[in-house]
Write a protein that holds these residues in place. Structure first.
Motif, mmCIF file in Angstrom:
data_model
loop_
_atom_site.group_PDB
_atom_site.id
_atom_site.type_symbol
_atom_site.label_atom_id
_atom_site.label_comp_id
_atom_site.label_asym_id
_atom_site.label_seq_id
_atom_site.Cartn_x
_atom_site.Cartn_y
_atom_site.Cartn_z
ATOM 1 N N THR A 44 0.790 -1.222 0.000
ATOM 2 C CA THR A 44 0.000 0.000 0.000
ATOM 3 C C THR A 44 0.822 1.271 0.000
ATOM 4 O O THR A 44 0.323 2.319 -0.382
ATOM 5 N N LEU A 45 2.084 1.179 0.448
ATOM 6 C CA LEU A 45 2.973 2.327 0.528
ATOM 7 C C LEU A 45 2.280 3.512 1.181
ATOM 8 O O LEU A 45 2.101 4.579 0.602
ATOM 9 N N ALA A 46 1.828 3.255 2.407
ATOM 10 C CA ALA A 46 1.224 4.260 3.290
ATOM 11 C C ALA A 46 -0.216 4.593 2.949
ATOM 12 O O ALA A 46 -0.727 5.617 3.359
ATOM 13 N N ALA A 47 -0.895 3.720 2.228
ATOM 14 C CA ALA A 47 -2.288 4.016 1.873
ATOM 15 C C ALA A 47 -3.260 3.447 2.877
ATOM 16 O O ALA A 47 -4.418 3.252 2.567
ATOM 17 N N CYS A 48 -2.794 3.162 4.086
ATOM 18 C CA CYS A 48 -3.645 2.463 5.043
ATOM 19 C C CYS A 48 -4.336 3.351 6.043
ATOM 20 O O CYS A 48 -4.947 2.853 6.972
ATOM 21 N N LEU A 259 4.099 -1.933 -8.448
ATOM 22 C CA LEU A 259 3.671 -0.548 -8.448
ATOM 23 C C LEU A 259 4.693 0.271 -9.215
ATOM 24 O O LEU A 259 5.892 -0.010 -9.147
ATOM 25 N N GLY A 260 4.239 1.297 -9.943
ATOM 26 C CA GLY A 260 5.130 2.158 -10.700
ATOM 27 C C GLY A 260 5.408 3.481 -10.017
ATOM 28 O O GLY A 260 4.870 3.778 -8.953
ATOM 29 N N PHE A 261 6.244 4.305 -10.644
ATOM 30 C CA PHE A 261 6.637 5.581 -10.069
ATOM 31 C C PHE A 261 5.436 6.485 -9.796
ATOM 32 O O PHE A 261 5.284 7.051 -8.719
ATOM 33 N N THR A 262 4.583 6.636 -10.824
ATOM 34 C CA THR A 262 3.446 7.546 -10.702
ATOM 35 C C THR A 262 2.489 7.088 -9.614
ATOM 36 O O THR A 262 2.020 7.893 -8.794
ATOM 37 N N GLY A 263 2.190 5.790 -9.593
ATOM 38 C CA GLY A 263 1.292 5.256 -8.582
ATOM 39 C C GLY A 263 1.856 5.413 -7.188
ATOM 40 O O GLY A 263 1.134 5.750 -6.234
ATOM 41 N N PHE A 264 3.162 5.192 -7.045
ATOM 42 C CA PHE A 264 3.828 5.357 -5.754
ATOM 43 C C PHE A 264 3.663 6.781 -5.242
ATOM 44 O O PHE A 264 3.234 7.018 -4.100
ATOM 45 N N LYS A 265 4.005 7.755 -6.089
ATOM 46 C CA LYS A 265 3.933 9.156 -5.670
ATOM 47 C C LYS A 265 2.508 9.569 -5.339
ATOM 48 O O LYS A 265 2.272 10.295 -4.361
ATOM 49 N N LYS A 266 1.557 9.102 -6.124
ATOM 50 C CA LYS A 266 0.159 9.466 -5.894
ATOM 51 C C LYS A 266 -0.337 8.956 -4.546
ATOM 52 O O LYS A 266 -0.971 9.692 -3.773
ATOM 53 N N VAL A 354 -3.919 1.675 -8.779
ATOM 54 C CA VAL A 354 -2.688 2.060 -9.468
ATOM 55 C C VAL A 354 -1.695 0.916 -9.623
ATOM 56 O O VAL A 354 -0.702 1.053 -10.351
ATOM 57 N N GLY A 355 -1.912 -0.210 -8.946
ATOM 58 C CA GLY A 355 -0.963 -1.315 -8.988
ATOM 59 C C GLY A 355 -1.534 -2.553 -9.650
ATOM 60 O O GLY A 355 -2.681 -2.576 -10.103
ATOM 61 N N ARG A 356 -0.723 -3.583 -9.701
ATOM 62 C CA ARG A 356 -1.122 -4.862 -10.294
ATOM 63 C C ARG A 356 -0.663 -6.000 -9.388
ATOM 64 O O ARG A 356 0.317 -5.879 -8.642
ATOM 65 N N SER A 357 -1.357 -7.130 -9.441
ATOM 66 C CA SER A 357 -0.985 -8.293 -8.639
ATOM 67 C C SER A 357 -1.664 -9.528 -9.204
ATOM 68 O O SER A 357 -2.725 -9.443 -9.829
ATOM 69 N N ASN A 358 -1.041 -10.688 -8.983
ATOM 70 C CA ASN A 358 -1.685 -11.955 -9.332
ATOM 71 C C ASN A 358 -2.186 -12.685 -8.089
ATOM 72 O O ASN A 358 -2.666 -13.817 -8.182
#
Length: 416
Positions: A44-48, A259-266, A354-358
Motif C-alpha cells: 500500500t505504501l502508506a495508503a492504510c 507498483l510504478g513511479f506515478t502510482g507510488f507518488k500518488k 494504481v498497482g497490479r498483482s496476481n
C-alpha cells in the motif's frame, strides 16, 4: 541483515524508523509497527490511513445492500458498516452456525471447535476491493474476521473471545515479491525493469523477514539464458520475475504486487506523506539533485521516490539503494500498522487503482492481516549481495556465499 530487536519502552513516533543502532531505545510496539507491517507497506505504501467507502462491487448476489449500515442479530450482535449478507455471516461465526459452505477450509477448521458468544457484542466492518473483488475486515474487541465477497465467506482471522487458540491465516511459511517498476509515462507497468525487488516472508509462527535483492545480480533467467535479475520482468512480465526469484532463492514465492513511479507518488501524496527519520543526507542525482536531509521529516511522494531510487551518490551503490527501499517500506509500515487491521480494506482498494498483482483476494487479505501477528523479536531483514564483476560491457553483481546463506536462512520464512 538486521534483526529487529528492541526493549519495551514506548517510542516517540519520529523514532520508529531510525537505523537499527540508533533505535535501540525504541519500544517493542514500534518494532511491531515497523516490521510486522512491511508487506502491508510494500503493498500500500502508506495508503492504510484513509477510510474508503464500500466499492460498488461489494454488493452480494445473495441479497442486501453494500452500503454501510447497522445490522443486529437475534443474539445481540451489532455489526456497524456491514452489508446485510456480511453481517449475517459474522452472526453465524459468533452464534455457532455451520460454516462448511461459507468459510475457506482452513478457516472452517479453525472455527469448528469455537464457543458461541454469550450476551451482546458490537463489531465494526470495513469493506473494500482487491482487483475488483470485495474484501472486508470485521473487528470485535480483540477478534478479527477476514471475509471475501461477493458471495461472502470467511477466509481467516483470529477469535480469542471464542476460545480459538491460533489465528487462521493460511499455512506458513509464505513469501510474496514486492516489485517496483521503473515504467515511465506511456510504458507498460508490467513489462519494464524491476527497480525494486523485495521478498516479504512470514513463517506462520509469529516470525518473518524482508529481503532485498540487488537488481544487478547476474542469474539464470526463467525466460532463458542469463541476465540481471531485474530484466526478467522486461522479458516475461512479473510472473517471469517471480519465477526467476524463486529459482534463484529456492523460496516458493506465492505471487507478486507491482507498483510504478506515478502510482507510488500518488498514494504517498494522497495519504499526506511518509513520516521517517533519514539517517544521512542524500542528494538524489537522478532527480535534479533533490536533497533529502538527515533527521525526522515527512517525505512527499517525489522525495520518497527519490530516496528509494538513488544509488550513484551512495558509497555502497545498489546495496545502499536496496537498504533505503527497506527504510521507506518500514516507515510506511509504521503508518499502516498504526491504523490496525480495520484499515486493510481501504488500503487494498487504494493500491488496486494504481498497482497490479496476481494474488487472489484471499491470499492478499490473509497475508497482509498475518503481518499483524508477528513478534518484534522474530523478524529480521537483509539484502542479498555479491561481488562486483562484468558481463560484456555490463557491470554486474555475482551471486555469492552471502546471498546463498541469506536464502537458506529465509527458507523457514524467518530472518531473525
Amino acid at each position: 541483515m538486521i534483526s529487529e530487536q528492541r526493549p519495551t519502552a514506548r517510542p516517540h513516533p519520529d523514532e520508529v524508523c531510525r537505523p537499527a543502532r540508533s533505535r535501540r531505545r525504541v519500544g517493542s510496539r514500534a518494532a511491531t509497527l515497523a516490521v510486522a507491517g512491511s508487506l502491508a507497506a510494500a503493498v500500500t505504501l502508506a495508503a492504510c490511513t484513509g477510510e474508503t467507502p464500500s466499492p460498488a462491487g461489494a454488493s452480494s448476489p445473495a441479497g442486501g445492500s453494500a452500503s454501510a449500515g447497522t445490522s443486529r442479530s437475534d443474539a445481540g450482535l451489532v455489526v456497524d458498516g456491514a452489508p446485510a449478507p456480511l453481517a449475517a455471516l459474522v452472526r453465524s461465526v459468533y452464534t455457532g452456525g455451520d460454516l462448511t459452505h461459507t468459510a475457506s477450509p482452513t478457516a472452517a477448521a479453525a472455527l469448528k471447535a469455537r464457543k458461541a458468544a454469550g450476551g451482546s457484542l458490537k463489531a465494526t466492518a470495513k469493506v473494500g476491493s482487491w482487483m475488483g473483488t470485495p474484501v472486508a475486515v470485521v473487528t470485535a474487541g480483540e477478534d478479527v474476521t477476514l471475509a471475501v465477497g461477493p458471495t461472502w465467506k470467511v477466509v481467516g482471522g483470529w477469535w480469542p473471545s471464542l476460545g480459538v487458540a491460533k489465528p487462521s491465516l493460511g499455512s506458513g511459511p509464505r513469501w510474496v515479491l514486492a516489485i517496483g517498476s521503473d515504467a515511465r509515462k506511456g510504458q507498460p507497468l508490467e513489462r519494464t525493469r524491476a527497480d525494486v525487488l523485495q521478498v516479504i516472508g512470514i513463517d506462520g509462527k509469529g516470525g518473518g523477514g524482508v529481503m532485498g535483492m540487488a537488481r544487478d545480480l547476474w542469474v539464470p533467467l526463467s525466460t532463458g539464458g542469463k541476465g540481471k535479475i531485474n530484466s526478467a520482468m522486461v522479458l516475461g512480465g512479473p510472473r517471469a520475475q517471480v519465477k526467476t526469484v524463486t529459482n534463484v532463492t529456492g523460496l516458493p514465492v506465492e505471487g507478486y504486487v507491482v507498483l510504478g513511479f506515478t502510482g507510488f507518488k500518488k498514494i504517498v501524496d494522497d495519504e499526506g506523506g511518509i513520516p521517517i527519520v533519514i539517517p544521512k543526507t542524500v542528494v538524489a542525482s537522478h532527480a535534479k539533485n533533490m536533497v533529502i536531509r538527515a533527521g525526522p521529516q515527512t517525505l512527499t511522494g517525489a522525495q520518497a521516490l527519490a530516496y528509494a531510487r538513488e544509488r550513484k551518490t551512495l558509497p555502497d551503490g545498489d546495496f545502499g539503494r536496496s537498504r533505503h527501499q527497506g527504510e521507506v517500506i518500514l516507515a510506511a509500515a509504521v503508518k499502516a500498522k498504526l491504523a490496525g487491521p480495520i484499515a486493510i480494506p481501504s488500503a487494498l482498494t487504494s493500491f488496486s487503482k494504481v498497482g497490479r498483482s496476481n494474488l487472489t483476494a484471499e491470499q492478499i487479505l490473509t497475508f497482509t492481516a498475518g503481518l499483524h501477528q508477528l513478534s518484534p523479536l522474530k523478524v529480521g531483514r537483509g539484502v542479498a549481495k555479491g561481488a562486483f564483476g562484468w558481463a560484456g560491457q555490463q557491470s554486474i553483481v555475482i551471486l555469492g556465499d552471502q546471498a546463498r546463506s541469506l536464502f537458506a536462512q529465509f527458507r523457514d520464512g524467518n530472518l531473525s
